[in-house]
Design a protein around this motif. Structure first.
Motif, PDB file in Angstrom:
ATOM      1  N   TYR A  79       0.808  -1.289  -0.105  1.00 47.73           N
ATOM      2  CA  TYR A  79      -0.133   0.482  -0.038  1.00 47.73           C
ATOM      3  C   TYR A  79       1.090   1.626   0.158  1.00 47.73           C
ATOM      4  N   MET A  80       2.020   1.284  -0.104  1.00 51.48           N
ATOM      5  CA  MET A  80       3.313   2.112   0.441  1.00 51.48           C
ATOM      6  C   MET A  80       4.025   1.567   0.041  1.00 51.48           C
ATOM      7  N   SER A  98      -1.060   2.440   9.424  1.00 51.55           N
ATOM      8  CA  SER A  98      -0.771   3.467   8.574  1.00 51.55           C
ATOM      9  C   SER A  98      -1.105   3.725   7.188  1.00 51.55           C
ATOM     10  N   LYS A 118      -2.033   7.143   5.277  1.00 49.46           N
ATOM     11  CA  LYS A 118      -1.859   7.555   4.153  1.00 49.46           C
ATOM     12  C   LYS A 118      -2.730   8.489   3.046  1.00 49.46           C
ATOM     13  N   ARG A 119      -3.937   7.544   3.296  1.00 50.13           N
ATOM     14  CA  ARG A 119      -4.881   8.200   3.365  1.00 50.13           C
ATOM     15  C   ARG A 119      -5.616   9.613   3.056  1.00 50.13           C
ATOM     16  N   PRO A 163      -1.775  14.290   4.148  1.00 56.05           N
ATOM     17  CA  PRO A 163      -0.964  14.694   2.822  1.00 56.05           C
ATOM     18  C   PRO A 163       0.289  14.339   2.837  1.00 56.05           C
ATOM     19  N   SER A 164       0.589  13.458   1.085  1.00 54.18           N
ATOM     20  CA  SER A 164       1.515  13.247   0.805  1.00 54.18           C
ATOM     21  C   SER A 164       2.828  13.434   0.849  1.00 54.18           C
ATOM     22  N   LYS A 165       3.529  14.262   1.213  1.00 53.70           N
ATOM     23  CA  LYS A 165       4.753  15.380   2.416  1.00 53.70           C
ATOM     24  C   LYS A 165       4.728  14.398   3.361  1.00 53.70           C
ATOM     25  N   TYR A 172       3.274  12.248   5.451  1.00 54.41           N
ATOM     26  CA  TYR A 172       2.558  10.356   5.422  1.00 54.41           C
ATOM     27  C   TYR A 172       4.315  10.819   4.611  1.00 54.41           C
ATOM     28  N   GLU A 173       5.549  10.877   4.219  1.00 53.78           N
ATOM     29  CA  GLU A 173       5.872  10.144   3.361  1.00 53.78           C
ATOM     30  C   GLU A 173       7.175  11.089   4.443  1.00 53.78           C
ATOM     31  N   LYS A 174       7.108  12.036   5.600  1.00 55.26           N
ATOM     32  CA  LYS A 174       7.566  12.579   6.614  1.00 55.26           C
ATOM     33  C   LYS A 174       8.226  11.139   7.558  1.00 55.26           C
TER      34      LYS A 174
END
Length: 267
Positions: A133-134, A245, A249-250, A253-255, A257-259
């Motif tokens: 999923y990631m 998790s 992610k859903r 904000p993508s950044k 979650y990336e952090k």
């Protein structure tokens, strides 16, 4: 009438736990392995099958159908891990992982569908991964191969609706199995720019598997899905934070979650 079940990769780990659980519940279970002669003491028959060799898939599926006259449940469990900086993983190993984790299950599905159509029933369970999923650092190839299996299941479900055949994914988190021993590890190269972060991440991944959940949780989840008349598209099994998790992610904000992922892996 007892249901006939085929489990690929049924000789150890999650596959073995699922098989033993279902045998205790009076299912007729067949597992598979590339080296079945090693598992003569198994609670259920282990047949020869290599998901990267389509001839072995067809031969074993036909043998089960010839003996039992039907095939009710197929569990695509055989899979392989792979780690490393994407830049440094040999292309051959990337292709090998997709052959095992994606094309192998796909060929198993193709082999069993004619029988399931003939009997107007069947259930196919694809064992994927929460990692699918990631995009996880230094597990990107594994995430991609399992994610591909997740997505193709979504499409397959709609194509199979006319034939009374169900398909679903069950995505496990980290479980206490021997998967790390069979995983391809890209070597820690002395002069690699990824040496330190990859080494740290590798240690963390191995720790997660060593302290993973009991594989019997997966066996119980599979049993519950088999007994569900209309299974959902996706199921997740594992520690709360691993499942959560996906929710994060859903909604994040993508950044952001990336952090979070980078902080988790100390990158």
């Amino acid at each position: 009438m007892s249901k006939v079940v085929l489990i690929t990769g049924g000789s150890s780990g999650i596959g073995k736990s699922i098989g033993e659980f279902l045998v205790d519940k009076k299912f007729i279970v067949y597992g598979t392995s590339r080296n079945p002669e090693k598992y003569k003491g198994s609670k259920f028959p282990i047949l020869p099958l290599d998901v990267k060799a389509n001839t072995t898939i067809i031969s074993t599926v036909n043998a089960i159908i010839e003996k039992e006259g039907r095939l009710d449940v197929v569990i695509n469990n055989a899979g392989a891990g792979i780690t490393g900086p994407i830049e440094e993983i040999p292309e051959e190993e990337i292709k090998n992982n997709f052959e095992t984790n994606f094309f192998g299950p796909l060929n198993v599905i193709k082999a069993v569908l004619p029988q399931m159509r003939n009997q107007n029933s069947g259930l196919i369970i694809n064992i994927t991964s929460i990692a699918g999923y990631m995009g996880l650092p230094y597990r990107g190839v594994y995430s991609a191969s399992k994610g591909a299996l997740e997505l193709i299941t979504e499409a397959f479900r709609m194509e199979l609706k006319d034939f009374n055949i169900e398909m679903t994914n069950i995505a496990p988190g980290d479980f206490a199995t021997n998967i790390a021993a069979g995983r391809y590890h890209a070597p820690l190269l002395k002069d690699s720019p990824y040496k330190k972060p990859y080494g740290n991440t590798l240690d963390l991944m191995n720790t997660h598997v060593d302290h993973g959940s009991d594989p019997n949780l997966m066996a119980k989840a599979v049993y519950d899905v088999i007994n569900t008349p209309k299974p959902k598209v996706h199921y997740k099994v594992g520690e709360f934070m691993q499942k959560f998790s996906i929710v994060l992610k859903r909604i994040l904000p993508s950044k952001v979650y990336e952090k979070l992922l980078m902080n988790h892996y100390k990158l």
